[in-house]
Design a protein around this motif. Structure first.
Motif: not given
Length: 629
Positions: A322-348
């Motif tokens: 329960l004391s372990v830090d967690t975060a979630l990175y959100i990447l947009k898929e463009n045309e294929s799964q290999t072409n991902l663009q970083l959108v944001c991450f849960t920093e708050l």
């Protein structure tokens, strides 16, 4: 690649901090055995086995550094000539016998020759003359790197006493770390293979390595007997670092407890979806986790959160995750799964919840969970007493103990990814792949439905208990296979969840119903490494290495943790020495205060994550990044 640098200056005579093994219980280690063991500890920090050969000057350089030597180019050229193609472990031991480590007394003596007023420091002018005019001469660029070293230069003077102290402290810590790592590796081998392992020297009690014929050639005898002068020891020491930069970040107590994450207004009217997952700690320290695809049907405001999953705990059982830090990175898929663009991450953050609010357009997004690894670590002191998993009643029938059933109920809660109280075949296969490495196919699942409690083609919690009881019966009460499952899921012998962190993801969308699907479990690297690097480069503070503008250290402070990324724009690989020794109340994911990383050409890499050891106290992250020549 993390590399510990150096070891104690009294390397050959160092009283080992190595834990006593079977051999030491019989008789104390001799000085020769200690020397040999230290040689192996240094060698195995670079190579997987002492049977591997050294195939390059760079490998020799790193191995010598781990052994507490500060190899100059002159020393390297002595043992790695144009005719040399490889060296073996015995060659390495012979080199260490002849190249004695620089002692603190020798370093101080070298510096004191220039300190005519006995002030404990040397003017930059005198130091420059000494290093460029005498012995193995240094270039102007190399001298400037020494003069620019953080913490040991002020007001035009080089504080050699502080330099010597830091140098020796680093070496002592690294020797201890190197030996502890070797002991841990030996224990793991003993657990897996019994006594048939490469551990303490099993051959002659006082092994005398024999160098290969190619190592000593005609005319080398004088070189081998030469002790060298203290100027060359000083030169190799100062040449280790070409240039350096430092970062200092002081955080107040509880600063990362501030509730900066707030729910959007009228969120109760938004549509939502939830999914669970888990971080698992592998034997080598690598972390793997579930990864997800999210679909947003139309442009909408979105609110995403991730937090550790609370489980119903048996009284007295600690909830370490329960004391372990967690975060979630959100990447947009463009045309294929290999072409991902970083959108944001849960920093708050609001307590244990990390989140993000913003507008997302329609499309497919990848959600990649992340944890720094600062608090999800291998157990330092493994539990020795083993909990009882099964027992027999008065009729001789096997049953699962109450404590084991509680643990299985928690595991069921973790692998029930959609939280509906049942296990689908897809959810069960995530569990099977984690614990056995194989999937349960449709035919086997059909048999499972026939024999265990199911509902609407999904396994119930009771059915999951029955499945484990059947496994215990198949082994006639032998719990070893059950323990394989428990260890794979992060539990120790006391049934404490110490090497995994289950989490829950919540997604809210204002104008459409979001969808989320677990896709696979993968190491927290690859796309995640790229995403972290990009976010730090976009938001962090950057500092150039003086004289090496193609090497940049980026540091990002999100108040909960601090991440540093090294960017190497040059055409050559570089080795960066990292020193966190002057930090206070800090812990990093590397587990070492002093280490080094190798950065490939034209690349970026996550160097380290740092968090407070005690969040209720002020913490100061002070780090020096130095380029190794």
């Amino acid at each position: 690649m993390a590399i510990s640098l150096g070891s104690d200056a009294g390397f050959s005579g160092q009283k080992s901090t190595f834990s006593e093994g079977p051999r030491t219980k019989k008789s104390p280690l001799t000085e020769e055995e200690i020397f040999y063991m230290n040689c192996r500890a240094a060698y195995l920090t670079v190579f997987k086995s002492s049977l591997e050969n050294i195939f390059s000057k760079d490998q020799l350089y790193l191995a010598l550094q781990h052994a507490g030597r500060s190899p100059s180019q002159k020393m390297l050229s002595k043992y790695w000539t144009p005719q040399t193609t490889k060296l073996n472990f015995d060659d390495f031991c012979m080199i260490l016998r002849n190249e004695k480590p620089t002692s603190k007394a020798e370093l101080l003596k070298s510096f004191k020759q220039l300190d005519v007023n006995d002030e404990g420091s040397i003017s930059h002018t005198d130091l420059y003359k000494f290093l460029t005019k005498r012995g193995e001469k240094m270039t102007r660029e190399e001298v400037n790197a020494v003069i620019n070293l953080a913490d040991v230069n002020a007001d035009g003077k080089f504080d050699y006493i502080k330099f010597c102290k830091l140098y020796m402290t680093t070496n002592e810590q690294c020797l201890k770390t190197t030996l502890e790592k070797l002991e841990i590796d030996n224990k793991l081998r003993r657990q897996q293979f019994g006594s048939h392992m490469e551990g303490y020297p099993e051959r002659d009690p006082s092994p005398v390595p024999k160098p290969s014929p190619r190592l000593i050639r005609k005319g080398d005898e004088e070189t081998f007997s030469s002790k060298g002068d203290t100027r060359n020891s000083l030169l190799s020491t100062t040449r280790k670092f070409k240039t350096s930069v430092s970062f200092t970040i002081t955080m107040s107590a509880n600063s990362n407890r501030n509730a900066k994450l707030t729910e959007p207004n009228l969120i109760k009217d938004w549509q939502s979806v939830q999914s669970k997952g888990c971080f698992f700690l592998e034997e080598d320290g690598e972390i793997i986790s579930h990864q997800y695809r999210m679909q947003i049907a139309q442009r909408s405001m979105v609110y995403l959160t991730i937090k550790p999953l609370k489980l119903s705990q048996v009284e007295g059982k600690p909830s370490l995750w329960l004391s372990v830090d967690t975060a979630l990175y959100i990447l947009k898929e463009n045309e294929s799964q290999t072409n991902l663009q970083l959108v944001c991450f849960t920093e708050l953050r609001n307590r244990e919840v990390f989140g993000w609010t913003g507008e997302l357009g329609p499309g497919i997004y990848w959600l990649i969970p992340s944890t720094t690894g600062c608090r999800l670590r291998k157990e330092v002191k493994p539990v020795t007493e083993e909990a009882q998993l099964v027992g027999r009643d008065e009729t001789g029938e096997l049953f699962l103990t109450k404590e084991f059933r509680s643990t299985l109920s928690d595991i069921f809660e973790v692998i029930d990814l959609d939280g509906n109280g049942f296990l689908s075949l897809e959810e069960y296969n995530f569990f099977e792949l984690r614990t056995s490495g194989e999937k349960c196919h449709e035919d086997a699942w059909a048999i499972c439905r026939e024999n265990f409690d199911t509902k609407k083609n999904e396994l119930t919690r009771q059915g999951f208990m029955e499945l484990n009881l059947m496994e215990a019966n198949d082994r006639e009460g032998d719990p070893r296979d059950l323990w394989v499952t428990l260890h794979s899921m992060g539990y120790n012998k006391a049934l404490q969840l110490t090497e995994a962190c289950p989490f829950v993801i919540n997604i809210y969308a204002e104008k459409c119903k979001p969808r989320i699907k677990p896709v696979h479990m993968e190491p927290c690297s690859g796309q995640l490494e790229k995403a972290i690097c990009k976010s730090v480069l976009n938001k962090g503070d950057a500092k150039l290495m003086d004289g090496h503008e193609n090497i940049i250290v980026h540091t990002y402070n999100c108040e909960t943790w601090i991440t540093s990324v090294i960017e190497n724009k040059s055409d050559d690989k570089v080795i960066i020495h990292i020193d966190n020794e002057l930090s206070r109340n800090c812990v990093n994911n590397r587990g070492l205060d002093v280490f080094a990383v190798e950065v490939a050409p034209k690349s970026t890499m996550v160097c380290q994550h740092v968090m407070p050891l005690n969040e209720r106290q002020e913490w100061t992250h002070y780090c020096v990044y130095s380029l190794i020549s």
